[in-house]
Scaffold this motif. Structure first.
Motif, PDB file in Angstrom:
ATOM      1  N   MET A 140     -67.729 -30.353 -26.914  1.00  0.00           N
ATOM      2  CA  MET A 140     -67.803 -29.554 -25.693  1.00  0.00           C
ATOM      3  C   MET A 140     -66.384 -29.314 -25.183  1.00  0.00           C
ATOM      4  SD  MET A 140     -69.987 -30.423 -22.327  1.00  0.00           S
ATOM      5  CE  MET A 140     -69.886 -29.412 -20.911  1.00  0.00           C
ATOM      6  N   SER A 141     -66.143 -28.126 -24.686  1.00  0.00           N
ATOM      7  CA  SER A 141     -64.800 -27.784 -24.201  1.00  0.00           C
ATOM      8  C   SER A 141     -64.752 -27.868 -22.680  1.00  0.00           C
ATOM      9  CB  SER A 141     -64.433 -26.379 -24.662  1.00  0.00           C
ATOM     10  OG  SER A 141     -65.311 -25.436 -24.082  1.00  0.00           O
ATOM     11  N   TYR A 142     -63.561 -27.761 -22.171  1.00  0.00           N
ATOM     12  CA  TYR A 142     -63.355 -27.774 -20.718  1.00  0.00           C
ATOM     13  C   TYR A 142     -63.985 -26.524 -20.112  1.00  0.00           C
ATOM     14  CZ  TYR A 142     -60.180 -31.738 -20.313  1.00  0.00           C
ATOM     15  OH  TYR A 142     -59.634 -32.996 -20.272  1.00  0.00           O
ATOM     16  N   LEU A 143     -64.413 -26.651 -18.854  1.00  0.00           N
ATOM     17  CA  LEU A 143     -65.023 -25.539 -18.131  1.00  0.00           C
ATOM     18  C   LEU A 143     -64.193 -25.274 -16.885  1.00  0.00           C
ATOM     19  CD1 LEU A 143     -67.375 -23.541 -17.564  1.00  0.00           C
ATOM     20  CD2 LEU A 143     -68.467 -25.398 -16.313  1.00  0.00           C
ATOM     21  N   LEU A 144     -63.873 -24.014 -16.678  1.00  0.00           N
ATOM     22  CA  LEU A 144     -63.118 -23.579 -15.504  1.00  0.00           C
ATOM     23  C   LEU A 144     -64.021 -22.725 -14.641  1.00  0.00           C
ATOM     24  CD1 LEU A 144     -60.402 -22.896 -13.949  1.00  0.00           C
ATOM     25  CD2 LEU A 144     -60.310 -20.918 -15.441  1.00  0.00           C
ATOM     26  N   SER A 145     -64.077 -23.045 -13.362  1.00  0.00           N
ATOM     27  CA  SER A 145     -64.779 -22.220 -12.388  1.00  0.00           C
ATOM     28  C   SER A 145     -63.711 -21.630 -11.477  1.00  0.00           C
ATOM     29  CB  SER A 145     -65.776 -23.064 -11.598  1.00  0.00           C
ATOM     30  OG  SER A 145     -66.472 -22.277 -10.677  1.00  0.00           O
ATOM     31  N   ALA A 146     -63.562 -20.306 -11.485  1.00  0.00           N
ATOM     32  CA  ALA A 146     -62.467 -19.666 -10.751  1.00  0.00           C
ATOM     33  C   ALA A 146     -62.975 -18.478  -9.948  1.00  0.00           C
ATOM     34  CB  ALA A 146     -61.394 -19.204 -11.726  1.00  0.00           C
ATOM     35  N   ASN A 147     -62.504 -18.365  -8.727  1.00  0.00           N
ATOM     36  CA  ASN A 147     -62.835 -17.237  -7.863  1.00  0.00           C
ATOM     37  C   ASN A 147     -61.714 -17.015  -6.853  1.00  0.00           C
ATOM     38  OD1 ASN A 147     -65.388 -16.199  -8.626  1.00  0.00           O
ATOM     39  ND2 ASN A 147     -66.364 -18.013  -7.755  1.00  0.00           N
ATOM     40  N   VAL A 148     -61.687 -15.824  -6.315  1.00  0.00           N
ATOM     41  CA  VAL A 148     -60.805 -15.506  -5.192  1.00  0.00           C
ATOM     42  C   VAL A 148     -61.649 -15.660  -3.934  1.00  0.00           C
ATOM     43  CG1 VAL A 148     -59.381 -13.744  -4.103  1.00  0.00           C
ATOM     44  CG2 VAL A 148     -59.458 -13.908  -6.595  1.00  0.00           C
ATOM     45  N   GLU A 149     -61.234 -16.583  -3.071  1.00  0.00           N
ATOM     46  CA  GLU A 149     -61.999 -16.890  -1.856  1.00  0.00           C
ATOM     47  C   GLU A 149     -61.196 -16.510  -0.621  1.00  0.00           C
ATOM     48  OE1 GLU A 149     -65.048 -17.847  -1.942  1.00  0.00           O
ATOM     49  OE2 GLU A 149     -65.270 -18.649  -3.967  1.00  0.00           O
ATOM     50  N   ARG A 150     -61.927 -16.199   0.459  1.00  0.00           N
ATOM     51  CA  ARG A 150     -61.302 -15.817   1.716  1.00  0.00           C
ATOM     52  C   ARG A 150     -61.389 -16.947   2.731  1.00  0.00           C
ATOM     53  NH1 ARG A 150     -59.448 -11.817   3.022  1.00  0.00           N
ATOM     54  NH2 ARG A 150     -59.705  -9.631   3.184  1.00  0.00           N
ATOM     55  N   VAL A 151     -60.304 -17.102   3.477  1.00  0.00           N
ATOM     56  CA  VAL A 151     -60.274 -17.962   4.652  1.00  0.00           C
ATOM     57  C   VAL A 151     -59.691 -17.098   5.752  1.00  0.00           C
ATOM     58  CG1 VAL A 151     -59.268 -20.000   5.724  1.00  0.00           C
ATOM     59  CG2 VAL A 151     -59.980 -20.079   3.340  1.00  0.00           C
ATOM     60  N   LYS A 152     -60.561 -16.678   6.662  1.00  0.00           N
ATOM     61  CA  LYS A 152     -60.189 -15.724   7.715  1.00  0.00           C
ATOM     62  C   LYS A 152     -59.549 -14.488   7.074  1.00  0.00           C
ATOM     63  CE  LYS A 152     -60.084 -18.803  11.591  1.00  0.00           C
ATOM     64  NZ  LYS A 152     -59.516 -19.054  12.874  1.00  0.00           N
ATOM     65  N   ALA A 153     -58.264 -14.233   7.351  1.00  0.00           N
ATOM     66  CA  ALA A 153     -57.612 -13.035   6.813  1.00  0.00           C
ATOM     67  C   ALA A 153     -56.822 -13.329   5.541  1.00  0.00           C
ATOM     68  CB  ALA A 153     -56.691 -12.429   7.865  1.00  0.00           C
ATOM     69  N   GLY A 154     -56.863 -14.553   5.036  1.00  0.00           N
ATOM     70  CA  GLY A 154     -56.096 -14.913   3.848  1.00  0.00           C
ATOM     71  C   GLY A 154     -56.980 -15.041   2.611  1.00  0.00           C
ATOM     72  N   GLU A 155     -56.408 -14.717   1.459  1.00  0.00           N
ATOM     73  CA  GLU A 155     -57.122 -14.857   0.193  1.00  0.00           C
ATOM     74  C   GLU A 155     -56.446 -15.933  -0.646  1.00  0.00           C
ATOM     75  OE1 GLU A 155     -57.070 -10.861  -1.434  1.00  0.00           O
ATOM     76  OE2 GLU A 155     -59.204 -10.710  -1.012  1.00  0.00           O
ATOM     77  N   PHE A 156     -57.259 -16.734  -1.318  1.00  0.00           N
ATOM     78  CA  PHE A 156     -56.766 -17.821  -2.149  1.00  0.00           C
ATOM     79  C   PHE A 156     -57.479 -17.808  -3.485  1.00  0.00           C
ATOM     80  CE2 PHE A 156     -56.039 -19.060   2.190  1.00  0.00           C
ATOM     81  CZ  PHE A 156     -54.782 -19.630   2.156  1.00  0.00           C
ATOM     82  N   ILE A 157     -56.750 -18.201  -4.540  1.00  0.00           N
ATOM     83  CA  ILE A 157     -57.359 -18.386  -5.849  1.00  0.00           C
ATOM     84  C   ILE A 157     -57.764 -19.860  -5.922  1.00  0.00           C
ATOM     85  CG2 ILE A 157     -55.113 -18.715  -6.975  1.00  0.00           C
ATOM     86  CD1 ILE A 157     -58.116 -17.116  -8.686  1.00  0.00           C
ATOM     87  N   TYR A 207     -50.604 -22.161   6.228  1.00  0.00           N
ATOM     88  CA  TYR A 207     -50.146 -20.799   5.958  1.00  0.00           C
ATOM     89  C   TYR A 207     -50.168 -19.898   7.183  1.00  0.00           C
ATOM     90  CZ  TYR A 207     -50.328 -22.132   1.080  1.00  0.00           C
ATOM     91  OH  TYR A 207     -50.114 -22.760  -0.115  1.00  0.00           O
ATOM     92  N   GLU A 208     -50.505 -20.473   8.342  1.00  0.00           N
ATOM     93  CA  GLU A 208     -50.528 -19.741   9.610  1.00  0.00           C
ATOM     94  C   GLU A 208     -51.325 -18.445   9.485  1.00  0.00           C
ATOM     95  OE1 GLU A 208     -46.430 -19.317  10.651  1.00  0.00           O
ATOM     96  OE2 GLU A 208     -46.190 -21.446  11.052  1.00  0.00           O
ATOM     97  N   ILE A 209     -52.555 -18.591   9.047  1.00  0.00           N
ATOM     98  CA  ILE A 209     -53.438 -17.438   8.821  1.00  0.00           C
ATOM     99  C   ILE A 209     -53.957 -16.947  10.167  1.00  0.00           C
ATOM    100  CG2 ILE A 209     -55.562 -16.660   7.722  1.00  0.00           C
ATOM    101  CD1 ILE A 209     -55.121 -18.902   5.672  1.00  0.00           C
ATOM    102  N   PRO A 210     -53.754 -15.664  10.460  1.00  0.00           N
ATOM    103  CA  PRO A 210     -54.270 -15.136  11.726  1.00  0.00           C
ATOM    104  C   PRO A 210     -55.781 -14.957  11.650  1.00  0.00           C
ATOM    105  CG  PRO A 210     -53.307 -13.370  10.442  1.00  0.00           C
ATOM    106  CD  PRO A 210     -53.052 -14.639   9.686  1.00  0.00           C
TER     107      PRO A 210
END
Length: 143
Positions: A1-18, A106-109
């Motif tokens: 079995m190989s490694y599994l990666l779960s990846a998404n771009v998520e929002r926190v208020k006005a900021g986006e994070f990978i 990150y001082e996200i507004p």
């Protein structure tokens, strides 16, 4: 079995994070990465770097983001699958756990600016502060 990666771009208020959650051969979470999103090319480079550190050149990747899916299709050695949002909910849970820290760091507004304080509330607040100062003794007593 190989490694599994779960990846998404998520929002926190006005900021986006990978958000990357990497699971090992036994299905245990081995590494978690949350960084500001700087574009899909940078996200793919981050994914490759993170798994290179773990000595994994061939791995599976789950994502709910169609653009990230398209970028990962071009990477050799990655078996990428476009999954329903429910199947990659771990990325949302990961970012929800640290949302307060990210907002402060990150001082996200806020997404919607707060309404100005009405004049009557401001006057009431000033009067309450003056009453509190009077009760404290205007600096005469230690509190």
């Amino acid at each position: 079995m190989s490694y599994l990666l779960s990846a998404n771009v998520e929002r926190v208020k006005a900021g986006e994070f990978i958000v990357l959650n990497i699971y090992d051969d036994a299905g245990q979470l081995s590494e978690q990465t949350v960084k500001p999103f700087e574009g899909y090319k940078a996200a793919v480079d981050l994914i490759r770097d993170e798994l290179y550190v773990l000595n994994q050149m061939h791995f599976e990747a789950y994502t709910s983001d169609p653009k990230l899916y398209g970028e990962l299709l071009a990477v050799p050695g990655v078996a990428v699958s476009l999954k329903h949002r429910d199947q990659t909910a771990d990325t949302k849970a990961s970012i929800d756990q640290i949302a307060d820290v990210l907002i402060e760091l990150y001082e996200i507004p806020p997404t919607k600016p707060l309404a100005p304080l009405p004049k009557w509330r401001k006057r009431l607040f000033i009067m309450a502060q003056k009453l509190a100062d009077t009760l404290k003794g205007a600096g005469k007593y230690e509190i």
